[in-house]
Motif scaffolding. Structure first.
Motif, PDB file in Angstrom:
ATOM      1  N   GLY A 104       0.870  -1.125  -0.087  1.00  0.00           N
ATOM      2  CA  GLY A 104      -0.134  -0.094  -0.029  1.00  0.00           C
ATOM      3  C   GLY A 104       1.025   1.225  -0.077  1.00  0.00           C
ATOM      4  N   HIS A 105       0.298   2.396  -0.011  1.00  0.00           N
ATOM      5  CA  HIS A 105       0.988   3.617  -0.037  1.00  0.00           C
ATOM      6  C   HIS A 105       0.297   4.470   0.939  1.00  0.00           C
ATOM      7  CE1 HIS A 105      -1.025   6.106  -2.872  1.00  0.00           C
ATOM      8  NE2 HIS A 105      -1.427   4.900  -3.475  1.00  0.00           N
ATOM      9  N   TYR A 106       0.937   5.522   1.924  1.00  0.00           N
ATOM     10  CA  TYR A 106       0.205   6.383   2.746  1.00  0.00           C
ATOM     11  C   TYR A 106      -0.093   7.454   1.761  1.00  0.00           C
ATOM     12  CZ  TYR A 106       2.539   3.922   6.478  1.00  0.00           C
ATOM     13  OH  TYR A 106       2.927   3.215   7.293  1.00  0.00           O
ATOM     14  N   VAL A 156      -4.638   2.433   5.772  1.00  0.00           N
ATOM     15  CA  VAL A 156      -3.754   1.954   4.931  1.00  0.00           C
ATOM     16  C   VAL A 156      -3.018   0.689   5.201  1.00  0.00           C
ATOM     17  CG1 VAL A 156      -1.755   2.512   3.481  1.00  0.00           C
ATOM     18  CG2 VAL A 156      -3.367   4.092   3.698  1.00  0.00           C
ATOM     19  N   GLU A 157      -2.486   0.689   6.410  1.00  0.00           N
ATOM     20  CA  GLU A 157      -1.765  -0.841   6.961  1.00  0.00           C
ATOM     21  C   GLU A 157      -2.605  -1.793   7.143  1.00  0.00           C
ATOM     22  OE1 GLU A 157       0.213   0.797  10.555  1.00  0.00           O
ATOM     23  OE2 GLU A 157       1.557   2.215   9.299  1.00  0.00           O
ATOM     24  N   VAL A 160      -3.730  -3.250   4.050  1.00  0.00           N
ATOM     25  CA  VAL A 160      -2.584  -4.201   3.386  1.00  0.00           C
ATOM     26  C   VAL A 160      -2.567  -5.573   4.188  1.00  0.00           C
ATOM     27  CG1 VAL A 160      -0.117  -4.439   3.492  1.00  0.00           C
ATOM     28  CG2 VAL A 160      -1.326  -2.352   2.730  1.00  0.00           C
ATOM     29  N   VAL A 189       4.155  -0.855   3.096  1.00  0.00           N
ATOM     30  CA  VAL A 189       3.670   0.554   2.801  1.00  0.00           C
ATOM     31  C   VAL A 189       4.852   1.425   2.286  1.00  0.00           C
ATOM     32  CG1 VAL A 189       2.130   2.324   3.620  1.00  0.00           C
ATOM     33  CG2 VAL A 189       1.810   0.058   4.508  1.00  0.00           C
TER      34      VAL A 189
END
Length: 222
Positions: A104-106, A156-157, A160, A189
């Protein structure tokens, strides 16, 4: 590499940049494309977000042929997505990848939209229901942190982690474990602000790492 001003789409320049890149690579390694055409042997399947700011091979410092990639909005891994499952099956059974990374990505627009009850985006909204389900399942934990960026980053975390376990629950992965194949699932992430990947410390490398009700008979050795 071609860089264009925001909003500009010069496809002729993209093609010219491609030819320049191919010429440069061939000059540096005359056998590169011949070797690449002979087949792919990646060790990693990357399942990430479609966001244009998160190009997998580039941020990992890898070359063509070293990363097998699947991307969708908000890096979701639902059991009902036959496109995703086909990618995972090919990667595990045919390419024999040893690592599956859910990345994922912030600052993920999909995750942010899933948290906004006023968002109505048609098919995108339907897709993001998967992320909303994750939010609902972890509402107490998520709402214990401040709203805004801190809560979005935590979602987000958590998203994932949920996607990683969804992959571990598939017959594709569990049958691979049952036949002794080495496959490990990881959760990462990416930070847009500095280009660094955060390892969430998640490692699922066997059926013993998932709850009993999700284990297939083959994975239990029955």
């Amino acid at each position: 590499m071609a860089h264009f001003p925001s909003g500009e789409h010069d496809l002729d320049s993209v093609l010219a940049a491609n030819r320049a890149w191919a010429a440069r690579v061939s000059a540096e390694d005359p056998d590169f494309f011949h070797t690449l055409a002979g087949g792919q042997h990646p060790k990693i399947l990357w399942i990430g977000c479609s966001d244009s700011r998160v190009p997998p091979s580039e941020i990992c410092g890898l070359h063509p042929g070293e990363l097998f990639v699947h991307r969708n909005i908000a890096n979701v891994c639902p059991h009902s997505d036959t496109n995703l499952l086909a990618v995972v099956q090919y990667a595990v059974q045919e390419l024999k990848v040893e690592h599956i990374v859910v990345a994922g990505h912030y600052g993920c627009g999909g995750v942010n939209a899933a948290m906004d009850p006023h968002q109505h985006n048609g098919a995108i909204d339907d897709w993001l229901m998967h992320v909303r389900d994750v939010y609902h399942a972890h509402r107490k934990r998520l709402e214990a942190v401040p709203a805004g960026e801190p809560r979005a980053n935590l979602l987000v975390e958590v998203n994932v982690v949920k996607s990683a376990f969804n992959l571990a629950h598939t017959p594709i992965v569990q049958k691979a474990w049952a036949r002794g194949q080495k496959v490990a699932i990881h959760g990462w992430v990416y930070r847009l602000e500095d280009g660094i990947i955060k390892d969430l410390g998640l490692l699922i490398d066997g059926a013993h790492k998932i709850d009993a009700e999700y284990r297939m008979c083959a994975a239990r050795g029955e």
